[in-house]
Design a protein around this motif. Sequence first.
Motif, PDB file in Angstrom:
ATOM      1  N   VAL A  36       0.772  -1.128  -0.033  1.00  0.00           N
ATOM      2  CA  VAL A  36       0.112   0.061  -0.039  1.00  0.00           C
ATOM      3  C   VAL A  36       0.742   1.101   0.053  1.00  0.00           C
ATOM      4  O   VAL A  36       0.538   2.327  -0.758  1.00  0.00           O
ATOM      5  N   ILE A  37       1.980   1.126   0.574  1.00  0.00           N
ATOM      6  CA  ILE A  37       2.864   2.570   0.837  1.00  0.00           C
ATOM      7  C   ILE A  37       3.504   2.636  -0.620  1.00  0.00           C
ATOM      8  O   ILE A  37       3.580   3.753  -1.189  1.00  0.00           O
ATOM      9  N   SER A  40       1.035   3.745  -3.174  1.00  0.00           N
ATOM     10  CA  SER A  40       0.644   5.454  -3.094  1.00  0.00           C
ATOM     11  C   SER A  40       1.586   6.159  -3.305  1.00  0.00           C
ATOM     12  O   SER A  40       1.303   7.045  -4.061  1.00  0.00           O
ATOM     13  N   LEU A  43       1.790   6.033  -7.374  1.00  0.00           N
ATOM     14  CA  LEU A  43       0.481   7.009  -7.708  1.00  0.00           C
ATOM     15  C   LEU A  43       0.617   8.334  -7.742  1.00  0.00           C
ATOM     16  O   LEU A  43       0.513   8.940  -8.685  1.00  0.00           O
ATOM     17  N   MET A  44       1.456   8.739  -6.660  1.00  0.00           N
ATOM     18  CA  MET A  44       1.644  10.322  -6.447  1.00  0.00           C
ATOM     19  C   MET A  44       2.376  10.564  -7.387  1.00  0.00           C
ATOM     20  O   MET A  44       2.161  11.519  -8.048  1.00  0.00           O
ATOM     21  N   CYS A  47       0.669  10.664 -10.935  1.00  0.00           N
ATOM     22  CA  CYS A  47      -0.098  11.932 -11.067  1.00  0.00           C
ATOM     23  C   CYS A  47       0.679  13.078 -11.254  1.00  0.00           C
ATOM     24  O   CYS A  47       0.151  14.123 -11.754  1.00  0.00           O
TER      25      CYS A  47
END
Length: 56
Positions: A36-37, A40, A43-44, A47
């Motif tokens: 998950v870390i 994330s 994904l950041m 983006c």
Amino acid sequence: MKELEVMQVRKRKPVEQPVRQPDMYDKIVERAFWFVIGFSIALMICCIAFGQTLYI
């Protein structure tokens, strides 16, 4: 005056706690946490990178 009785108190030997071995559940939770870390952060970064290319 009555004499006080002296109680003899023995020190107990410290009870050694057995070292807890990580079981399968702990390993799964740890892997899920790091997934998950990592997801994330990736994904950041995506983006930010694609957001910058769209506004040029």
